[in-house]
Scaffold this motif. Structure first.
Motif, PDB file in Angstrom:
ATOM      1  N   ASN A   1     -16.286  -2.945   8.540  1.00  0.00           N
ATOM      2  CA  ASN A   1     -17.213  -3.202   7.390  1.00  0.00           C
ATOM      3  C   ASN A   1     -16.925  -2.354   6.277  1.00  0.00           C
ATOM      4  N   TYR A   2     -16.893  -2.702   5.191  1.00  0.00           N
ATOM      5  CA  TYR A   2     -16.699  -1.961   3.938  1.00  0.00           C
ATOM      6  C   TYR A   2     -17.723  -2.231   2.851  1.00  0.00           C
ATOM      7  N   MET A   3     -18.340  -1.262   2.278  1.00  0.00           N
ATOM      8  CA  MET A   3     -19.308  -1.387   1.139  1.00  0.00           C
ATOM      9  C   MET A   3     -18.742  -0.631  -0.162  1.00  0.00           C
ATOM     10  N   VAL A   4     -18.138  -1.033  -1.167  1.00  0.00           N
ATOM     11  CA  VAL A   4     -17.608  -0.628  -2.461  1.00  0.00           C
ATOM     12  C   VAL A   4     -18.771  -0.968  -3.562  1.00  0.00           C
ATOM     13  N   LYS A   5     -18.642   0.331  -4.253  1.00  0.00           N
ATOM     14  CA  LYS A   5     -19.712   0.301  -5.546  1.00  0.00           C
ATOM     15  C   LYS A   5     -18.754   0.820  -6.434  1.00  0.00           C
ATOM     16  N   GLN A   6     -18.922   0.457  -7.748  1.00  0.00           N
ATOM     17  CA  GLN A   6     -18.231   0.660  -9.031  1.00  0.00           C
ATOM     18  C   GLN A   6     -19.183   0.682 -10.041  1.00  0.00           C
ATOM     19  N   ARG A   7     -19.192   1.727 -11.068  1.00  0.00           N
ATOM     20  CA  ARG A   7     -20.030   1.670 -12.245  1.00  0.00           C
ATOM     21  C   ARG A   7     -19.904   0.309 -13.228  1.00  0.00           C
ATOM     22  N   TYR A   8     -18.618   0.296 -13.335  1.00  0.00           N
ATOM     23  CA  TYR A   8     -18.315  -0.988 -14.267  1.00  0.00           C
ATOM     24  C   TYR A   8     -17.691  -2.123 -13.613  1.00  0.00           C
ATOM     25  N   GLY A   9     -17.091  -1.813 -12.476  1.00  0.00           N
ATOM     26  CA  GLY A   9     -16.241  -2.856 -11.724  1.00  0.00           C
ATOM     27  C   GLY A   9     -17.141  -3.686 -10.650  1.00  0.00           C
TER      28      GLY A   9
ATOM     29  N   PRO B   1       0.781  -1.304   0.058  1.00  0.00           N
ATOM     30  CA  PRO B   1       0.023   0.158  -0.061  1.00  0.00           C
ATOM     31  C   PRO B   1       0.906   1.327  -0.076  1.00  0.00           C
ATOM     32  N   GLN B   2       0.057   2.310  -0.210  1.00  0.00           N
ATOM     33  CA  GLN B   2       0.687   3.811  -0.358  1.00  0.00           C
ATOM     34  C   GLN B   2      -0.120   4.558   0.630  1.00  0.00           C
ATOM     35  N   PHE B   3       0.049   4.585   2.054  1.00  0.00           N
ATOM     36  CA  PHE B   3      -0.709   5.043   3.072  1.00  0.00           C
ATOM     37  C   PHE B   3      -0.500   6.971   2.999  1.00  0.00           C
ATOM     38  N   TYR B   4       0.757   7.434   2.189  1.00  0.00           N
ATOM     39  CA  TYR B   4       0.567   8.595   2.454  1.00  0.00           C
ATOM     40  C   TYR B   4      -0.393   9.108   1.246  1.00  0.00           C
ATOM     41  N   LEU B   5      -1.151   8.347   0.388  1.00  0.00           N
ATOM     42  CA  LEU B   5      -2.299   8.788  -0.313  1.00  0.00           C
ATOM     43  C   LEU B   5      -3.367   9.006   0.737  1.00  0.00           C
ATOM     44  N   LEU B   6      -3.871  10.152   0.915  1.00  0.00           N
ATOM     45  CA  LEU B   6      -4.998  10.177   2.119  1.00  0.00           C
ATOM     46  C   LEU B   6      -6.227   9.437   1.976  1.00  0.00           C
TER      47      LEU B   6
ATOM     48  N   ASN C   1      -9.958   0.574   1.311  1.00  0.00           N
ATOM     49  CA  ASN C   1      -9.992  -0.796   0.914  1.00  0.00           C
ATOM     50  C   ASN C   1      -9.797  -0.420  -0.632  1.00  0.00           C
ATOM     51  N   GLN C   2     -10.367   0.274  -1.301  1.00  0.00           N
ATOM     52  CA  GLN C   2     -10.006   0.696  -2.530  1.00  0.00           C
ATOM     53  C   GLN C   2      -8.932   1.774  -2.596  1.00  0.00           C
ATOM     54  N   PRO C   3      -8.146   2.010  -3.591  1.00  0.00           N
ATOM     55  CA  PRO C   3      -6.955   2.872  -3.526  1.00  0.00           C
ATOM     56  C   PRO C   3      -7.348   4.449  -3.933  1.00  0.00           C
ATOM     57  N   PHE C   4      -8.146   4.440  -4.904  1.00  0.00           N
ATOM     58  CA  PHE C   4      -8.632   5.657  -5.421  1.00  0.00           C
ATOM     59  C   PHE C   4      -7.460   6.461  -6.019  1.00  0.00           C
ATOM     60  N   MET C   5      -6.835   5.684  -7.109  1.00  0.00           N
ATOM     61  CA  MET C   5      -5.572   6.080  -7.593  1.00  0.00           C
ATOM     62  C   MET C   5      -5.433   5.874  -9.046  1.00  0.00           C
ATOM     63  N   ARG C   6      -6.643   5.660  -9.615  1.00  0.00           N
ATOM     64  CA  ARG C   6      -6.751   5.267 -10.948  1.00  0.00           C
ATOM     65  C   ARG C   6      -6.209   6.459 -11.978  1.00  0.00           C
ATOM     66  N   PRO C   7      -6.075   6.247 -13.198  1.00  0.00           N
ATOM     67  CA  PRO C   7      -5.688   7.283 -14.154  1.00  0.00           C
ATOM     68  C   PRO C   7      -6.811   8.638 -14.052  1.00  0.00           C
ATOM     69  N   GLN C   8      -6.396   9.790 -13.840  1.00  0.00           N
ATOM     70  CA  GLN C   8      -7.033  10.998 -13.694  1.00  0.00           C
ATOM     71  C   GLN C   8      -8.164  10.805 -12.684  1.00  0.00           C
ATOM     72  N   GLU C   9      -8.179  10.111 -11.723  1.00  0.00           N
ATOM     73  CA  GLU C   9      -9.166  10.039 -10.913  1.00  0.00           C
ATOM     74  C   GLU C   9      -9.315  11.111  -9.925  1.00  0.00           C
ATOM     75  N   ARG C  10     -10.639  11.782  -9.675  1.00  0.00           N
ATOM     76  CA  ARG C  10     -10.709  12.799  -8.694  1.00  0.00           C
ATOM     77  C   ARG C  10     -11.318  12.005  -7.450  1.00  0.00           C
ATOM     78  N   SER C  11     -11.057  12.302  -6.174  1.00  0.00           N
ATOM     79  CA  SER C  11     -11.778  11.669  -5.093  1.00  0.00           C
ATOM     80  C   SER C  11     -12.120  12.661  -3.775  1.00  0.00           C
ATOM     81  N   TRP C  12     -12.996  12.633  -3.373  1.00  0.00           N
ATOM     82  CA  TRP C  12     -13.323  13.190  -2.183  1.00  0.00           C
ATOM     83  C   TRP C  12     -13.598  12.299  -1.102  1.00  0.00           C
TER      84      TRP C  12
END
Length: 416
Positions: free
Chosen positions: A391-399, A307-312, A316-327
């Motif tokens: 407990n984690y709940m993950v949702k993806q449009r295409y994944g 993992p890269q925990f310096y990414l805030l 469970n998901q890393p939120f680090m995919r190409p051009q991804e914006r995350s809040w």
């Protein structure tokens, strides 16, 4: 008896020529040593909730042991020491491959148990320390992984110096890592590529952390996994006392990632901005994070998903995919304020958008909701026993959509 056995062993080792005065030289080496065993019972159950999922469920139940012996230092001008570590995990049950235990794809099952062991030679002069061997780094360019059963272990040589007040200098080389689901030290390769495309030269790195004031910190690190990628990290952190018991921490973190040398894993075009605000008041902690990936590539990570925990927004998901914006927004509460010391609760929600999947393909979106409840027994015969539910709940449009529960029981036996 166990303590005496270790003491006798070190007296006969004669570490690095300090045999001239064994009683004086080894007194601190043995008297300042510590031995502990971290025990963890880990259960994970992940259910894929979207219709048409290739695998409906994965999970495991396992028991792990993590022995860590930490020596003191010899009482010599250049001081020496030796640390020893050993890890073992036993599978109690498993379904499919959830990335926690070693998995044999040909047999379609996880290993019944696995283990690893090693040592770390260390030497110190003044405020400078050199370690060679097993390590669990917490650096912007390399971080261990305690999230599942057995921890990630890096092997390398690291020197850390604090000779200058408020400035910590770190540098060295890692040449291999054993990941959470393996017993074997492997050369470095980029996660997602073939492990045959590894770096023969390992990772070289260096960096500095400057505490300019008690409230302001600046840091810079550079790392290169030879012939795969190079990485620069810049970090700023500031804490503010807002009065009336309120405190505010602000973080700004920037990564610049590019391929290196022969580019065995292909071109890498990634820059990452990760910013966060954390507001505290008594037992309450509230956080807000904005994170943005720039470039055409995913953020590069090492080997078996280290993992890269310096990414805030790493979750469970890393939120680090190409051009991804995350809040991300989070909240935590310490129930000691209500007279229940040892009980804590935390939750967060992260939303990722604008994920590029390739030409002519619609952008991906994803979101995750996390809950965690932890209790540590504070007194009595079971003092230190930890009980945790996640407990984690993950949702993806295409994944893949999934719900996941983790139950963790942990206890540390401090032998001495």
């Amino acid at each position: 008896m166990l303590y005496s056995s270790f003491a006798r062993s070190f007296k006969y080792l004669g570490l690095m020529g300090a045999v001239a005065s064994p009683v004086a030289a080894y007194a601190d080496l043995v008297d300042d040593s510590h031995l502990k065993v971290d025990m963890r019972n880990f259960y994970l159950d992940r259910n894929f909730t979207k219709s048409g999922a290739k695998v409906p469920q994965v999970g495991n139940w396992s028991q792990g042991f993590d022995l860590q012996f930490t020596s003191g230092y010899t009482d010599t001008p250049v001081a020496f020491g030796l640390d020893v570590d050993a890890q073992y995990a036993l599978r109690l049950d498993s379904t499919g491959n959830d990335g926690t235990l070693p998995y044999n794809a040909a047999k379609g099952m996880t290993s019944k148990d696995y283990s690893r062991a090693g040592a770390t030679f260390k030497m110190k002069y003044s405020k400078t320390e050199l370690k060679i061997g097993d390590m669990r780094p917490e650096l912007p360019v390399a971080w261990h992984d305690p999230s599942r059963q057995l921890d990630t272990i890096f092997q390398g040589a690291v020197v850390e110096s604090k000779e200058i007040d408020n400035l910590t200098l770190t540098g060295g080389r890692f040449w291999s890592a054993v990941t959470r689901e393996s017993s074997d030290h492997e050369k470095f390769y980029k996660f997602g590529s073939k492990d045959s495309l590894d770096s023969d030269k390992g990772m070289d790195f260096g960096g500095a952390v400057w505490n300019a004031t008690p409230r302001f910190q600046a840091s810079y690190f550079y790392g290169v996994v030879h012939d795969i990628y190079r990485q620069q990290y810049y970090g700023l952190a500031h804490t503010t006392d807002l009065g009336n018991g309120y405190g505010l921490r602000a973080d700004v973190r920037w990564f610049d990632n590019k391929e290196d040398g022969e580019a065995l894993s292909g071109d890498i075009d990634n820059r990452a901005l990760s910013t966060g605000l954390t507001l505290t008041k008594g037992p309450h902690r509230t956080s807000l994070v904005y994170q943005r990936m720039f470039g055409q590539s995913m953020f590069p990570t090492l080997n078996g998903y280290i993992p890269q925990f310096y990414l805030l927004n790493w979750a469970n998901q890393p939120f680090m995919r190409p051009q991804e914006r995350s809040w991300g927004v989070g909240y935590a509460y310490d129930f000691a304020a209500m007279g229940i010391p040892g009980l804590t609760f935390s939750t967060r929600y992260i939303k990722g958008t604008d994920i590029k999947r390739g030409d002519a393909l619609a952008d991906e979106t994803e979101n995750e909701r996390d809950l965690a409840l932890r209790y540590v027994v504070q007194s009595g015969a079971l003092k230190g026993l930890g009980l945790e539910w996640k407990n984690y709940m993950v949702k993806q449009r295409y994944g893949n959509d999934f719900d996941e529960n983790r139950l963790i029981t942990s206890y540390t036996w401090k032998v001495w």
